[in-house]
Design a protein around this motif. Sequence first.
Motif, PDB file in Angstrom:
ATOM      1  N   MET A 175      16.710   6.830  14.758  1.00  0.00           N
ATOM      2  CA  MET A 175      16.853   7.430  13.252  1.00  0.00           C
ATOM      3  C   MET A 175      16.209   8.519  12.939  1.00  0.00           C
ATOM      4  N   GLU A 176      16.949   9.481  12.238  1.00  0.00           N
ATOM      5  CA  GLU A 176      16.138  10.567  11.718  1.00  0.00           C
ATOM      6  C   GLU A 176      14.945  10.355  10.876  1.00  0.00           C
ATOM      7  N   ASP A 177      14.103  10.795  10.952  1.00  0.00           N
ATOM      8  CA  ASP A 177      12.562  10.726  10.281  1.00  0.00           C
ATOM      9  C   ASP A 177      12.961  10.880   8.818  1.00  0.00           C
ATOM     10  N   ALA A 178      12.775  10.116   8.021  1.00  0.00           N
ATOM     11  CA  ALA A 178      12.903  10.284   6.531  1.00  0.00           C
ATOM     12  C   ALA A 178      11.169  10.401   5.928  1.00  0.00           C
ATOM     13  N   MET A 179      10.442  10.094   6.701  1.00  0.00           N
ATOM     14  CA  MET A 179       9.063  10.191   6.283  1.00  0.00           C
ATOM     15  C   MET A 179       8.332  11.635   6.457  1.00  0.00           C
ATOM     16  N   PRO A 180       7.901  12.358   5.145  1.00  0.00           N
ATOM     17  CA  PRO A 180       7.263  13.451   5.265  1.00  0.00           C
ATOM     18  C   PRO A 180       6.109  13.335   5.928  1.00  0.00           C
ATOM     19  N   ASP A 181       5.369  14.352   6.464  1.00  0.00           N
ATOM     20  CA  ASP A 181       3.995  13.978   6.968  1.00  0.00           C
ATOM     21  C   ASP A 181       3.313  15.456   6.753  1.00  0.00           C
ATOM     22  N   ALA A 182       2.078  15.441   6.904  1.00  0.00           N
ATOM     23  CA  ALA A 182       1.401  16.464   6.358  1.00  0.00           C
ATOM     24  C   ALA A 182       0.118  16.957   7.269  1.00  0.00           C
ATOM     25  N   ASP A 183       0.197  17.699   8.364  1.00  0.00           N
ATOM     26  CA  ASP A 183      -0.872  17.671   9.182  1.00  0.00           C
ATOM     27  C   ASP A 183      -0.819  18.848  10.161  1.00  0.00           C
ATOM     28  N   ALA A 184      -0.638  20.085   9.558  1.00  0.00           N
ATOM     29  CA  ALA A 184      -0.521  21.326  10.440  1.00  0.00           C
ATOM     30  C   ALA A 184      -1.505  22.390   9.544  1.00  0.00           C
ATOM     31  N   GLU A 185      -1.281  23.632  10.333  1.00  0.00           N
ATOM     32  CA  GLU A 185      -1.936  24.708   9.793  1.00  0.00           C
ATOM     33  C   GLU A 185      -1.129  25.105   8.463  1.00  0.00           C
ATOM     34  N   ALA A 186      -2.148  25.814   7.686  1.00  0.00           N
ATOM     35  CA  ALA A 186      -1.630  26.336   6.226  1.00  0.00           C
ATOM     36  C   ALA A 186      -1.232  27.646   6.656  1.00  0.00           C
ATOM     37  N   ALA A 187      -0.229  28.155   5.866  1.00  0.00           N
ATOM     38  CA  ALA A 187       0.181  29.390   6.039  1.00  0.00           C
ATOM     39  C   ALA A 187       0.477  30.179   4.432  1.00  0.00           C
ATOM     40  N   PRO A 188      -0.368  30.798   3.873  1.00  0.00           N
ATOM     41  CA  PRO A 188      -0.103  31.291   2.694  1.00  0.00           C
ATOM     42  C   PRO A 188       0.998  31.826   2.271  1.00  0.00           C
ATOM     43  N   ARG A 189       1.265  31.270   1.004  1.00  0.00           N
ATOM     44  CA  ARG A 189       2.864  31.900   0.396  1.00  0.00           C
ATOM     45  C   ARG A 189       2.165  32.038  -1.170  1.00  0.00           C
ATOM     46  N   PRO A 190       2.102  33.377  -1.371  1.00  0.00           N
ATOM     47  CA  PRO A 190       1.593  33.881  -2.730  1.00  0.00           C
ATOM     48  C   PRO A 190       2.178  33.559  -3.878  1.00  0.00           C
ATOM     49  N   THR A 191       3.405  33.341  -3.957  1.00  0.00           N
ATOM     50  CA  THR A 191       4.251  32.896  -5.154  1.00  0.00           C
ATOM     51  C   THR A 191       4.245  31.511  -5.517  1.00  0.00           C
ATOM     52  N   GLY A 192       3.601  30.601  -4.679  1.00  0.00           N
ATOM     53  CA  GLY A 192       3.847  29.243  -5.295  1.00  0.00           C
ATOM     54  C   GLY A 192       2.270  28.519  -5.146  1.00  0.00           C
ATOM     55  N   TYR A 193       2.311  27.252  -4.939  1.00  0.00           N
ATOM     56  CA  TYR A 193       1.089  26.569  -4.674  1.00  0.00           C
ATOM     57  C   TYR A 193       0.579  27.098  -3.447  1.00  0.00           C
ATOM     58  N   PRO A 194      -0.749  27.351  -3.174  1.00  0.00           N
ATOM     59  CA  PRO A 194      -1.063  27.514  -1.970  1.00  0.00           C
ATOM     60  C   PRO A 194      -0.990  26.332  -0.857  1.00  0.00           C
ATOM     61  N   PRO A 195      -0.465  26.621   0.183  1.00  0.00           N
ATOM     62  CA  PRO A 195      -0.436  25.318   1.119  1.00  0.00           C
ATOM     63  C   PRO A 195      -1.909  24.971   1.743  1.00  0.00           C
ATOM     64  N   THR A 196      -1.789  23.619   1.899  1.00  0.00           N
ATOM     65  CA  THR A 196      -3.191  23.512   2.582  1.00  0.00           C
ATOM     66  C   THR A 196      -2.734  22.672   3.781  1.00  0.00           C
ATOM     67  N   THR A 197      -3.947  22.256   4.564  1.00  0.00           N
ATOM     68  CA  THR A 197      -3.593  21.558   5.906  1.00  0.00           C
ATOM     69  C   THR A 197      -2.776  20.222   5.510  1.00  0.00           C
ATOM     70  N   ARG A 198      -2.963  19.605   4.222  1.00  0.00           N
ATOM     71  CA  ARG A 198      -2.348  18.428   4.134  1.00  0.00           C
ATOM     72  C   ARG A 198      -1.003  18.727   3.281  1.00  0.00           C
ATOM     73  N   THR A 199      -0.703  19.507   2.997  1.00  0.00           N
ATOM     74  CA  THR A 199       0.687  19.766   2.244  1.00  0.00           C
ATOM     75  C   THR A 199       1.526  20.563   3.308  1.00  0.00           C
ATOM     76  N   VAL A 200       1.271  21.280   4.484  1.00  0.00           N
ATOM     77  CA  VAL A 200       2.220  21.620   5.465  1.00  0.00           C
ATOM     78  C   VAL A 200       2.459  20.547   6.332  1.00  0.00           C
ATOM     79  N   PRO A 201       3.832  20.237   6.656  1.00  0.00           N
ATOM     80  CA  PRO A 201       4.427  19.420   7.276  1.00  0.00           C
ATOM     81  C   PRO A 201       4.331  20.042   8.791  1.00  0.00           C
ATOM     82  N   THR A 202       4.091  19.125  10.033  1.00  0.00           N
ATOM     83  CA  THR A 202       4.240  19.386  11.081  1.00  0.00           C
ATOM     84  C   THR A 202       5.571  19.663  11.538  1.00  0.00           C
ATOM     85  N   ARG A 203       6.635  18.847  11.138  1.00  0.00           N
ATOM     86  CA  ARG A 203       8.058  18.909  11.523  1.00  0.00           C
ATOM     87  C   ARG A 203       8.648  19.130  10.090  1.00  0.00           C
ATOM     88  N   SER A 204      10.065  19.516  10.407  1.00  0.00           N
ATOM     89  CA  SER A 204      10.974  19.779   9.298  1.00  0.00           C
ATOM     90  C   SER A 204      10.333  20.675   8.177  1.00  0.00           C
TER      91      SER A 204
END
Lengths: 244, 244
Positions: A1-30
Amino acid sequence: MEDAMPDADAEAAPRPTGYPPTTRTVPTRSKERASYDRELVHRLLDEAYVCHLGFVRDGAPVVLPTLYARVGERLYVHGSTGSRPLRAAAARGEDAHKDTREDAGLPVCLTVTRLDGLVLARSAFHHSINYHSVVVHGVARQVHDEAERRAALDAIVNHVVPGRAADSRPANDKELAATAVISLDLEEVSAKIRTGGPNDEPEDIGLPYWTGVVPVTQQYGTPVPADDLDPAVQLPGYLKGMGA
Amino acid sequence: MEDAMPDADAEAAPRPTGYPPTTRTVPTRSKERASYDRELVHRLLDEAYVCHLGFVRDGAPVVLPTLYARVGERLYVHGSTGSRPLRAAAARGEDAHKDTREDAGLPVCLTVTRLDGLVLARSAFHHSINYHSVVVHGVARQVHDEAERRAALDAIVNHVVPGRAADSRPANDKELAATAVISLDLEEVSAKIRTGGPNDEPEDIGLPYWTGVVPVTQQYGTPVPADDLDPAVQLPGYLKGMGA
């Protein structure tokens, strides 16, 4: 079954126009389902009004449903002064006579989810749900300022039913004293969205199973007056159109 | 505003016919809204299918929405083997060749909430929501047994759409290998329910504000077939009646 669960465990990549991504807000998948756009996050937070608030108690997680409201870049949650997370948010800054914003607080994760549809794929594995969710990480702090407390309580009432705070009896001193308000700043925030149809494998397209999406929506029914409501009191304009 | 947030922080009082109450499943306030009845808990868990799963990561709480299913006295949640909580549940028992049930696990709190209505009182303070919620505390463990894994994945598909698992292509070995399943036993469980109208103060009864309940329900829309669905494939019986 396709994973419905978000996760948050990857490198952050800055995006200036929104909330700055952090290691716990950037998903590893999707990754394509994640967004840090402020306008989108605000809209999703404003459309819902029940969140699930997580905190840690004696080393274990606790997740409770509660109402919330957004005012600018700050969320508010309220509850009895005796309730666990509200006591905990206050416990680290005992002196209620000064603003303890800088040193008090309770680490929380506040999550808002809207279910939009059931996604039926030809393969069991690719079944999924369409949804919008917002996850806010941060430190909740008890609000001591009386004006901010009153504004937050009004915001929560108006968040659930816009216009209602002005059309009800305001809290008196005893009620205010029994109510705690905590705030959570929107700093470490991500939205996650799944829309569209199933993502079947190419080799499954010919299989004889129905595939598509069953939409899910939240509906309001006809408002039911309290038994003791004076029949002379009309249904207010802000409730018209909510139900049938 | 009337507190919509359950809490759990009081002395336990044993009730032999349901889940044994514990210090974290007995509320300090609104005790009359709490229930430990197995039949009620099972029904509430079976009616919903999206939960909010909380766990602790680096000392901070994380709350994510995900699908789940109940099989007897056990809940199952699935996800990618790369997703954070599923990796964490496995991390404490590294040897996948033996059953690590006794020593592995991730402390979690799994919460299911159904919103039933908006409660508008004459006073801002007594505004509330009607809801049913179930909170499960426990230790989630990765499921290694293949038969249990397959049964759990079928249960999750069937939980969302009863009868669907048998009417889709079963997972192949590659898909199964990419999917992790964790289990959570129903041992420390409580339900909390608010129903009925507003609890206004007697002295507020004569105030000229509309008071009552706005019902809230979840509705299914007409199923939308995928663009590439063979028109010869009929809408299955288990989807009829879900939408308009």
